[in-house]
Design an enzyme around this catalytic site. Structure first.
Site, PDB file in Angstrom:
ATOM      1  N   GLU A 271      23.553  28.065   9.260  1.00 59.80           N
ATOM      2  CA  GLU A 271      24.960  28.416   9.015  1.00 59.80           C
ATOM      3  C   GLU A 271      25.353  29.355  10.150  1.00 59.80           C
ATOM      4  O   GLU A 271      24.888  30.493  10.221  1.00 59.80           O
ATOM      5  CB  GLU A 271      25.110  29.066   7.634  1.00 59.80           C
ATOM      6  CG  GLU A 271      26.532  29.024   7.126  1.00 59.80           C
ATOM      7  CD  GLU A 271      27.279  30.312   7.399  1.00 59.80           C
ATOM      8  OE1 GLU A 271      27.994  30.344   8.429  1.00 59.80           O
ATOM      9  OE2 GLU A 271      27.151  31.255   6.606  1.00 59.80           O
ATOM     10  N   GLU A 402      33.943  32.771  19.538  1.00 55.95           N
ATOM     11  CA  GLU A 402      33.896  33.625  18.354  1.00 55.95           C
ATOM     12  C   GLU A 402      33.819  35.095  18.777  1.00 55.95           C
ATOM     13  O   GLU A 402      32.969  35.469  19.581  1.00 55.95           O
ATOM     14  CB  GLU A 402      32.676  33.272  17.498  1.00 55.95           C
ATOM     15  CG  GLU A 402      32.710  33.994  16.166  1.00 55.95           C
ATOM     16  CD  GLU A 402      31.516  33.666  15.279  1.00 55.95           C
ATOM     17  OE1 GLU A 402      30.396  33.604  15.795  1.00 55.95           O
ATOM     18  OE2 GLU A 402      31.733  33.493  14.066  1.00 55.95           O
TER      19      GLU A 402
END
Ligand code: ADP
Length: 492
Positions: A271, A402
Site C-alpha cells: 500500500e 506525492e
C-alpha cells in the site's frame, strides 16, 4: 453596510475564533525511558546493543530510546513466530483465536486515552484526531477481524482457506497504531503469526500494543514487535523463513521490496503513495465540499496516502470555491497537537518538513500562484502553514509527485470527460473524491476514475468492513473487509 462596520464585524468574527487553550493532560501516558524488542512474549535487549531516540516533533524533546533490531534480532523474532505458528497458533481452534483478538480489541478501548496521548506526543497529529479517529478505528479493526476468525469457511465457501505461516509487516508513521491494527488483526484472524516493525519516528504506540498483547496472554511468539529503521525492515523482507510481506509506505521503498521478493515464494501486498483528485462540480453543496477539501489535505497535516492533494474545481464555481477555501484556511488553528482546539498539528519529522519545503519551493520556481495561511507557527517543533497553489499545470511537479504535507494543487475543468482525463493523468491510483448533487455523475466518475477508493460527497472516511488499496504505483492488494482476509490466506 458601512465599511468600518463591516470591518468591525469581521474582526469580531475572527476574535471569537481565538479559543482559550484546552490542552489534553499527559498524565495518562506512561512512557518508559527505554524500550526493548518484543520477542516471544517478552521484552528482550537487542543483540545489536543499539538504541535510537524517538522525539516529540511538536517540541523536539526526547520521549524515549528504542531498541534497533539488527539481522540477528530479526532472525530471533522470525524463529519465535515460526515456533508459535507450528506448535500453537495454527493448531488452536479458530474460535479460541478469535477470543484473544476480541480481548486485545477491548484492552485498546479501555486504554484509548493513553494510546491517543502517546500517538499525538510521538507523531505530532492533533489529539482530536488520535482520540476520535486513529484509536477507535484501531480497536474496531480488531473487533471486526475477531468476528471473522471462526467464520473463514463462510467467508470463502467451498474453498478451504489455509493460513500462510509467518507474516512480516512493515508500517509507516502517519497512522501508527491504526496501521499496526490493519496488519495484525487480519493476520491473526486467519491463523498466521507476525513480526511487525513500526516506523522509526513513531514506535511508541506499537510498543504499548506489545504491552497489551503481553497482558492479554496471547501465546508467546504469535505477535513479535521489533523496532528499527530501513535496515531492520530490509532484514524482515529478506528473511528466508517469512511467508508473506505486508508493507505500507513510500512507492520508492515499495519498489525495493517488490524487487527483493521477486522469485521467492513470499506473498506480498503493497500500500504505497497517492496523489488523489478531489473533484468539485458546480452542482455540489459548496460549503460541504470546501470542508471536505480541508479535511482531505490539511487535517493530519496532509500525512495521509489518500490525501486529496489535487483539487479540480468546475470553472463556473471556481471563484466562490476559492473564496470559501481561503476563508476557511484563515480559521484553521495550527500549533500544539495536544490542544483539543488544534486542527493542524506538527509535521512528523524534520526530514519530512524539509521535503515539504522543497516542494513548496519547486511550486514557486515553476511560477505557480501560492496562498498560505497567515497563522503564526510555534518557534520550536516542525510545523508548516496550510498552503495552496493555483494556476497549476498538469505537468507541474507539485501536481504529479506525492508531497505528504499540507500543500494543495488546484486546477479547473469544464466537462466530465476533461476532469476524468486530468484526474487519471497520474502515476498513482489510491483514492479520489467526487462532489456533486447528481447520482448519475457519481456513478459515471466512479466507474472511470482509476483509484482504489472513491468517496462521494465525503472524504477520508474509513471503516473496517471496507477494502482499501490502490492501482498503478499506489500498490496492490487490499486491506480491510473480506479482501483483507484473503491477503493472508491460500484459498483453493
Ligand atoms: P515514508 O516515506 O512514508 O517515511 P518509508 O517507505 O520510507 O515511508 O517508510 C515506511 C516503512 O518502511 C518504515 O517502517 C521504514 O522504516 C521502512 N523501510 C524503509 N526502508 C526500507 C527498506 N529498504 N526495506 C524495508 N523497509 C523499509
Amino acid at each position: 453596510m458601512a465599511k468600518s462596520t463591516k470591518n468591525n464585524t469581521l474582526k469580531l468574527k475572527f476574535d471569537t475564533l481565538k479559543y482559550a487553550p484546552a490542552p489534553e493532560s499527559k498524565s495518562s501516558a506512561k512512557i518508559n525511558a527505554q524500550y526493548d524488542l518484543f520477542i516471544n512474549g517478552k521484552f528482550e535487549k537487542p543483540l545489536s546493543k543499539k538504541y535510537f531516540d524517538t522525539i516529540n516533533p511538536a517540541t523536539e524533546e526526547k520521549l524515549s530510546s528504542v531498541a534497533e533490531a539488527n539481522t540477528a534480532d530479526v532472525d530471533k523474532a522470525v524463529k519465535a513466530a515460526r515456533n508459535a505458528y507450528n506448535n500453537v497458533w495454527s493448531k488452536m481452534p479458530a474460535k479460541e483465536r478469535g477470543k484473544y483478538i476480541f480481548r486485545i480489541a477491548r484492552m485498546i478501548q479501555e486504554r484509548a486515552r493513553e494510546f491517543s496521548v502517546i500517538e499525538t506526543l510521538d507523531g505530532g497529529k492533533p489529539i482530536r484526531e488520535s482520540r476520535d479517529i486513529d484509536i477507535p478505528l484501531a480497536a474496531n479493526h480488531f473487533f471486526y477481524y475477531a468476528g471473522w476468525a471462526d467464520k473463514l469457511a463462510y467467508a470463502f465457501p467451498n474453498r478451504q482457506p489455509k493460513s500462510l505461516g509467518v507474516a512480516g509487516q512493515i508500517i509507516p508513521w502517519n497512522f501508527p497504531l491504526l496501521m499496526a491494527a490493519w496488519k495484525i488483526a487480519p493476520a491473526l484472524a486467519t491463523g498466521n503469526t507476525v513480526v511487525l516493525k513500526p516506523a522509526e519516528t513513531t514506535p511508541l504506540t506499537a510498543l504499548k500494543l506489545a504491552e497489551i498483547i503481553q497482558e492479554s496472554d496471547l501465546p508467546p511468539g504469535v505477535v513479535n514487535i521489533i523496532t528499527g529503521a530501513g535496515a531492520t525492515g530490509a532484514a524482515i523482507v529478506n528473511h528466508s523463513d517469512i511467508n508473506k510481506i505486508a508493507f505500507t509506505g513510500s512507492t520508492e521503498v515499495g519498489k525495493i521490496i517488490q524487487r527483493a521478493v521477486a522469485g521467492t515464494n513470499k506473498k506480498i501486498t503493497l500500500e504505497l503513495g497517492g496523489k488523489a483528485a478531489n473533484i468539485i462540480f458546480e452542482d455540489a453543496a459548496i460549503d460541504a465540499a470546501v470542508e471536505g477539501i480541508i479535511n482531505g489535505i490539511y487535517f493530519n497535516q496532509g500525512h495521509v496516502c489518500c490525501a486529496g492533494s489535487r483539487l479540480f474545481v468546475q470553472e463556473s464555481v471556481y471563484k466562490i470555491v476559492m473564496q470559501k477555501l481561503k476563508d476557511r484556511i484563515a480559521t484553521l488553528i495550527v500549533g500544539d497537537p495536544m490542544d483539543k482546539n488544534t486542527d493542524v498539528g506538527a509535521i512528523n519529522s524534520k526530514q519530512q518538513l524539509e521535503t515539504i519545503h522543497k516542494y513548496i519551493n519547486i511550486g514557486k520556481k515553476e511560477g505557480l500562484d501560492i496562498f498560505e495561511s497567515s497563522c503564526v507557527l510555534p518557534e520550536k517543533g516542525f510545523f508548516c502553514k496550510p498552503t495552496l497553489f493555483t494556476n497549476v499545470a498538469q505537468s507541474s511537479r507539485i501536481a504529479q509527485e506525492e508531497i505528504f504535507g499540507p500543500v494543495l494543487a488546484i486546477q479547473t475543468f469544464r466537462t466530465d470527460d476533461e476532469v476524468i482525463e486530468k484526474a487519471n493523468n497520474t502515476a498513482y491510483g489510491l483514492s479520489a473524491g467526487v462532489w456533486t448533487d447528481k447520482g448519475s455523475k457519481v456513478f459515471n466518475l466512479t466507474s472511470k476514475l482509476r483509484a482504489g477508493v472513491i468517496w462521494a460527497n465525503t472524504y477520508n472516511k474509513f471503516d473496517p468492513t471496507s477494502p482499501f488499496g490502490g492501482y498503478k504505483e499506489s500498490g496492490f492488494g487490499r486491506e480491510g473487509g473480506l479482501h483483507g482476509l484473503s491477503a493472508y490466506l491460500n484459498v483453493q
